[in-house]
Design a protein around this motif. Structure first.
Motif, short mmCIF file in Angstrom:
data_model
loop_
_atom_site.label_atom_id
_atom_site.label_comp_id
_atom_site.label_asym_id
_atom_site.label_seq_id
_atom_site.Cartn_x
_atom_site.Cartn_y
_atom_site.Cartn_z
N GLU A 1 -114.62 12.23 29.35
CA GLU A 1 -113.20 11.91 29.46
C GLU A 1 -112.94 10.45 29.09
O GLU A 1 -112.02 10.14 28.33
CB GLU A 1 -112.69 12.17 30.88
CG GLU A 1 -112.67 13.63 31.27
CD GLU A 1 -112.45 13.83 32.76
OE1 GLU A 1 -111.92 14.89 33.11
OE2 GLU A 1 -112.79 12.93 33.57
N TYR A 2 -113.77 9.57 29.64
CA TYR A 2 -113.62 8.14 29.35
C TYR A 2 -113.85 7.85 27.86
O TYR A 2 -113.06 7.15 27.23
CB TYR A 2 -114.60 7.32 30.20
CG TYR A 2 -114.56 5.86 29.88
CD1 TYR A 2 -113.52 5.06 30.33
CD2 TYR A 2 -115.56 5.27 29.11
CE1 TYR A 2 -113.47 3.71 30.03
CE2 TYR A 2 -115.52 3.93 28.80
CZ TYR A 2 -114.47 3.15 29.27
OH TYR A 2 -114.43 1.81 28.95
N LYS A 3 -114.91 8.41 27.31
CA LYS A 3 -115.22 8.19 25.89
C LYS A 3 -114.07 8.67 25.01
O LYS A 3 -113.66 7.97 24.08
CB LYS A 3 -116.51 8.92 25.53
CG LYS A 3 -116.93 8.73 24.08
CD LYS A 3 -118.24 9.46 23.80
CE LYS A 3 -118.60 9.36 22.33
NZ LYS A 3 -119.81 10.14 22.03
N ASN A 4 -113.52 9.85 25.31
CA ASN A 4 -112.41 10.37 24.51
C ASN A 4 -111.19 9.48 24.58
O ASN A 4 -110.56 9.20 23.56
CB ASN A 4 -112.06 11.79 24.96
CG ASN A 4 -113.11 12.81 24.59
OD1 ASN A 4 -113.92 12.58 23.69
ND2 ASN A 4 -113.12 13.92 25.29
N LEU A 5 -110.82 9.02 25.79
CA LEU A 5 -109.66 8.14 25.91
C LEU A 5 -109.92 6.82 25.20
O LEU A 5 -109.06 6.32 24.47
CB LEU A 5 -109.31 7.89 27.39
CG LEU A 5 -108.09 6.98 27.61
CD1 LEU A 5 -106.82 7.61 27.04
CD2 LEU A 5 -107.93 6.69 29.10
N HIS A 6 -111.09 6.27 25.38
CA HIS A 6 -111.46 5.00 24.75
C HIS A 6 -111.34 5.10 23.24
O HIS A 6 -110.77 4.23 22.58
CB HIS A 6 -112.89 4.64 25.17
CG HIS A 6 -113.25 3.22 24.94
ND1 HIS A 6 -113.69 2.74 23.74
CD2 HIS A 6 -113.24 2.16 25.79
CE1 HIS A 6 -113.95 1.47 23.86
NE2 HIS A 6 -113.69 1.08 25.08
N VAL B 1 -107.14 -1.51 31.05
CA VAL B 1 -105.96 -0.66 31.23
C VAL B 1 -105.65 -0.03 29.88
O VAL B 1 -105.47 -0.75 28.89
CB VAL B 1 -104.75 -1.47 31.76
CG1 VAL B 1 -103.50 -0.60 31.81
CG2 VAL B 1 -105.07 -2.06 33.13
N MET B 2 -105.66 1.29 29.84
CA MET B 2 -105.40 1.98 28.57
C MET B 2 -104.65 3.28 28.82
O MET B 2 -104.83 3.92 29.85
CB MET B 2 -106.70 2.22 27.81
CG MET B 2 -107.74 3.03 28.51
SD MET B 2 -109.29 3.17 27.58
CE MET B 2 -110.24 1.87 28.37
N VAL B 3 -103.80 3.62 27.85
CA VAL B 3 -103.01 4.85 27.92
C VAL B 3 -103.12 5.57 26.57
O VAL B 3 -102.99 4.94 25.51
CB VAL B 3 -101.53 4.55 28.24
CG1 VAL B 3 -100.69 5.82 28.21
CG2 VAL B 3 -101.40 3.85 29.59
#
Length: 136
Positions: A14-19, A73-75
């Motif tokens: 999940e983190y990798k995909n959002l990043h 902080v990322m969206v």
């Protein structure tokens, strides 16, 4: 639209995909395994989900007394300007208040100052700039 706030880290994927989706730039200096280890070492994290999809994230690095730093902080681009970044920030700042943290710091991307100013952040005085060193 209603999103779910989790006061924990997302999974590695999940983190990798959002990043990757946000285009967060670490200049290829770190692997995703290293980046995930870094977020797992955080003092506090906030993840925002739309169903099972991670759409927002932020974290705090702190000693729990007086040095506190909000970072990462990322969206997700498809979810920006829907209050998700604000939800992340409100969760992070609420945790600081709960723990009686008095001084919270952050760095932000160019042009993002107005977003953080709405939470009370101000820029450092020009005669007291932050500094850094980068080791190759």
């Amino acid at each position: 639209m209603k999103y779910e706030l989790c006061k924990s880290n997302p999974s590695f994927e999940e983190y990798k995909n959002l990043h990757q989706t946000t285009g967060w730039n670490v200049k290829g200096l770190y692997t995703y395994d290293q980046l995930y280890q870094a977020i797992c070492n955080s003092w506090f994290s906030a993840s925002i989900y739309d169903g099972i999809t991670l759409v927002g994230y932020g974290r705090i690095i702190s000693d729990g007394i007086y040095q506190t730093f909000i970072c990462d902080v990322m969206v997700h681009p498809d979810y920006q300007r829907q209050g998700i970044g604000s939800q992340v920030m409100e969760s992070l700042l609420a945790h600081c208040k709960q723990e009686n943290i008095k001084w919270v710091q952050l760095f932000c991307a160019k042009g993002k100052q107005p977003f953080y100013q709405q939470f009370g952040f101000t820029e450092r005085d020009l005669d007291a700039p932050g500094m850094m060193v980068f080791y190759d």
